[in-house]
Design a protein around this motif. Structure first.
Motif, PDB file in Angstrom:
ATOM      1  N   ARG B  84     -47.480  -6.042 -28.184  1.00 27.87           N
ATOM      2  CA  ARG B  84     -46.719  -5.901 -26.927  1.00 27.87           C
ATOM      3  C   ARG B  84     -46.099  -4.506 -26.824  1.00 27.87           C
ATOM      4  O   ARG B  84     -46.106  -3.886 -25.760  1.00 27.87           O
ATOM      5  N   ASP B  85     -45.566  -4.009 -27.952  1.00 28.58           N
ATOM      6  CA  ASP B  85     -44.960  -2.676 -27.939  1.00 28.58           C
ATOM      7  C   ASP B  85     -46.007  -1.607 -27.636  1.00 28.58           C
ATOM      8  O   ASP B  85     -45.747  -0.645 -26.914  1.00 28.58           O
ATOM      9  N   VAL B  86     -47.202  -1.791 -28.208  1.00 23.81           N
ATOM     10  CA  VAL B  86     -48.280  -0.827 -27.970  1.00 23.81           C
ATOM     11  C   VAL B  86     -48.656  -0.839 -26.500  1.00 23.81           C
ATOM     12  O   VAL B  86     -48.806   0.218 -25.858  1.00 23.81           O
ATOM     13  N   ALA B  87     -48.794  -2.036 -25.933  1.00 21.74           N
ATOM     14  CA  ALA B  87     -49.193  -2.149 -24.526  1.00 21.74           C
ATOM     15  C   ALA B  87     -48.143  -1.528 -23.619  1.00 21.74           C
ATOM     16  O   ALA B  87     -48.459  -0.814 -22.660  1.00 21.74           O
ATOM     17  N   ARG B  88     -46.850  -1.787 -23.918  1.00 24.87           N
ATOM     18  CA  ARG B  88     -45.777  -1.227 -23.067  1.00 24.87           C
ATOM     19  C   ARG B  88     -45.730   0.283 -23.182  1.00 24.87           C
ATOM     20  O   ARG B  88     -45.495   0.973 -22.189  1.00 24.87           O
ATOM     21  N   ALA B  89     -45.970   0.790 -24.389  1.00 22.30           N
ATOM     22  CA  ALA B  89     -45.979   2.247 -24.567  1.00 22.30           C
ATOM     23  C   ALA B  89     -47.111   2.880 -23.761  1.00 22.30           C
ATOM     24  O   ALA B  89     -47.037   4.044 -23.385  1.00 22.30           O
ATOM     25  N   GLN B  90     -48.171   2.084 -23.493  1.00 23.70           N
ATOM     26  CA  GLN B  90     -49.287   2.605 -22.697  1.00 23.70           C
ATOM     27  C   GLN B  90     -49.045   2.397 -21.201  1.00 23.70           C
ATOM     28  O   GLN B  90     -49.924   2.657 -20.388  1.00 23.70           O
ATOM     29  N   GLY B  91     -47.856   1.857 -20.828  1.00 23.35           N
ATOM     30  CA  GLY B  91     -47.518   1.731 -19.412  1.00 23.35           C
ATOM     31  C   GLY B  91     -47.711   0.345 -18.827  1.00 23.35           C
ATOM     32  O   GLY B  91     -47.505   0.142 -17.635  1.00 23.35           O
ATOM     33  N   ARG B  92     -48.113  -0.593 -19.674  1.00 20.32           N
ATOM     34  CA  ARG B  92     -48.261  -1.953 -19.150  1.00 20.32           C
ATOM     35  C   ARG B  92     -46.893  -2.588 -18.926  1.00 20.32           C
ATOM     36  O   ARG B  92     -45.946  -2.331 -19.669  1.00 20.32           O
ATOM     37  N   SER B  93     -46.743  -3.461 -17.907  1.00 17.70           N
ATOM     38  CA  SER B  93     -45.457  -4.073 -17.618  1.00 17.70           C
ATOM     39  C   SER B  93     -45.188  -5.269 -18.514  1.00 17.70           C
ATOM     40  O   SER B  93     -44.052  -5.664 -18.715  1.00 17.70           O
ATOM     41  N   LYS B  94     -46.245  -5.909 -19.049  1.00 20.81           N
ATOM     42  CA  LYS B  94     -46.031  -7.054 -19.934  1.00 20.81           C
ATOM     43  C   LYS B  94     -47.179  -7.205 -20.907  1.00 20.81           C
ATOM     44  O   LYS B  94     -48.172  -6.506 -20.785  1.00 20.81           O
TER      45      LYS B  94
END
Lengths: 416, 94
Positions: B84-94
């Motif tokens: 989840r942290d990786v995805a958010r760091a890439q700009g994903r909202s969730k």
């Protein structure tokens, strides 16, 4: 030199001084009509059929190490043609027929032993599935036989028939299946290809492709540039690494599969048994060791060795179906790297680059396919059209939706 | 292999299910993606020999998704992150 019983006796009486190397050790030439990358079972089989059946005379096999040092020497040596789908079964049945005549074709003893293979059945649903598979096999000219519990008890009395979780209710047998001495397959194909003029060049690692205007002109190797009219890649396990040099991404992940051999025992196991429900299969080698294996480790790997959880899982499977295996000590274990494709089936096809051809994606079923894979790849390389039994093995089938998914697992390579 | 879970500490990899290349986080936008993009996402893989970022799902534990950086030649694990942290760091909202 032709091998024969007479020759063996003559050499025995004359101190074995008359044997000569089974293949030459030539320097690479500057150009060949066809260059095969990969001196494993499939590459050497391709060279054999190219030179013997398709009459191609300027052929080379390039191998980065020594021939037969990869997966052809790391598998569990089983041959069979018990597939379900139309895209697969005719191909594997051709392979089994080629195995049946291989030793005469090669003049080489590959110790092909049609001792039979048995897939065990534990439930009504599994019986339905296996009977359907058996019918599909027979429709394609293969042999298949449904056995009930009593018939299996006669052949394999030591199995754990009354296990609470997986009681044995029957089996699907293929009597023509069996085992082969795998190293002899590599050596036999190499010797035959060499005798028909193929240059087998060992310690020659391919380091890149020379591609000009969308046409493959040859390969850069650790021993210099080798030009080629056509280049065929047969390096399953390392297909991703090799084809990346040509700028290709493949529908393949590389996974490690482990195999095991017990200490040598007196003959106890007449054929091959697969316990699919418990992730275990076993046969007995002619030296007496029980040769067995199970599932993939399940993660991408190029390491040729696995981890302990799968060792435990395989041994539990063995103990569950064949409790007497617990009295045997494990002698050796090793891993091999599999091209796990996205539908569990192989690829034998042209690529989008002219002159570059690809053979790979064999998952853990490559060994039994060796002769047919070589035949079909040779046909493709010589004629530029797929062999009639291999028309479904297209590299673009994932784009067009024509998957050949025996297990119906979808694009999860570690489940095939 | 031991996976050093960011929340739970060192855990046996047998507790996890391997779910493939971490690039699968970046699913194409269903509103705009072409068939070609879906084909590449669903079927094509880099499959490197060496460092590989990959998804492991902690099925036998807290059911979190992790991004593990692991060498496919040595099996050495150099980094473990919460997916989840990786995805958010890439700009994903969730």
């Amino acid at each position: 030199m032709r091998y024969s019983g007479f020759k063996v006796i003559k050499e025995a009486l004359t101190g074995h001084r008359g044997w000569t190397p089974a293949w030459r050790d030539p320097e690479p030439q500057s150009h060949y009509d066809i260059v095969i990358i990969g001196g494993g079972g499939h590459g050497l089989a391709t060279a054999h059929y190219l030179s013997k059946v398709y009459d191609e005379k300027r052929v080379a096999v390039l191998e980065k190490g020594w021939i037969g040092g990869g997966n052809v020497g790391r598998n569990t040596t089983i041959i069979r043609s018990n597939y379900l789908l139309d895209g697969n079964e005719p191909f594997y049945e051709m392979s089994l027929k080629l195995w049946e005549g291989l030793e005469q074709d090669l003049n080489y003893n590959a110790m092909i032993s049609q001792r039979g293979i048995m897939n065990l059945i534990h439930s009504d649903a599994q019986r339905d599935a296996f009977v359907r598979r058996g019918n599909a096999m027979m429709l394609n000219g293969a042999d298949a036989e449904y056995l009930n519990e009593d018939q299996i008890r006669k052949e394999y009395p030591f199995l754990n028939f009354d296990d609470a979780r997986f009681p044995i209710k029957g089996g699907l047998a293929q009597r023509r299946g069996g085992t082969v001495r795998h190293d002899a397959v590599a050596w036999g194909f190499a010797r035959s290809a060499d005798s028909h003029g193929v240059d087998i060049i060992q310690n020659c690692e391919v380091q890149g492709f020379r591609i000009e205007g969308g046409v493959c002109k040859g390969v850069e190797t650790s021993r210099g540039f080798v030009g080629a009219g056509k280049v065929g890649c047969a390096v399953a396990g390392n297909s991703g690494r090799l084809m990346a040099m040509a700028g290709m991404r493949l529908p393949i992940e590389s996974h490690v599969l482990q195999a095991f051999v017990s200490e040598g025992l007196k003959p106890v196991l007449p054929g091959v048994i697969t316990f699919g429900a418990g992730h275990f299969y076993v046969s007995q080698s002619d030296k007496g060791g029980l040769v067995f294996g199970g599932d993939l480790d399940g993660y991408n790997s190029y390491a040729q060795r696995g981890n302990l959880p799968v060792v435990e899982d395989v041994c539990e499977g063995g103990m569950a179906i064949m409790p007497m295996i617990g009295r045997a000590r494990m002698l050796r274990m090793w891993g091999g790297i599999m091209d796990m494709s996205m539908d569990g089936s192989p690829i034998i096809d042209r690529t989008h680059i002219d002159g570059l051809y690809f053979n790979g994606g064999w998952c853990y079923g490559g060994f039994k396919a060796t002769p047919a894979s070589g035949y079909a790849f040779a046909h493709l390389l010589a004629k530029d059209e797929p062999h009639e039994t291999a028309t479904a093995y297209r590299i673009d089938r994932f784009r067009t939706g024509h998957m050949i998914d025996e297990k119906g697992m979808g694009n999860q390579p570690n489940l095939h | 292999m031991i996976i050093n879970h960011p929340l739970l500490g060192p855990r046996d990899s047998a507790e996890f299910i391997y779910m493939g290349d971490a690039g699968l986080i970046n699913r194409p936008d269903p509103e705009t993606a072409s068939g070609e993009e879906w084909y590449a996402y669903a079927y094509l893989r880099d499959n490197p020999a060496g460092e590989h970022r990959e998804l492991w799902w902690h099925e036998g534990g807290d059911r979190s998704w992790l991004v593990v950086t692991r060498n496919t030649v040595t099996h050495e694990i150099s980094k473990v992150e919460i997916a989840r942290d990786v995805a958010r760091a890439q700009g994903r909202s969730k």
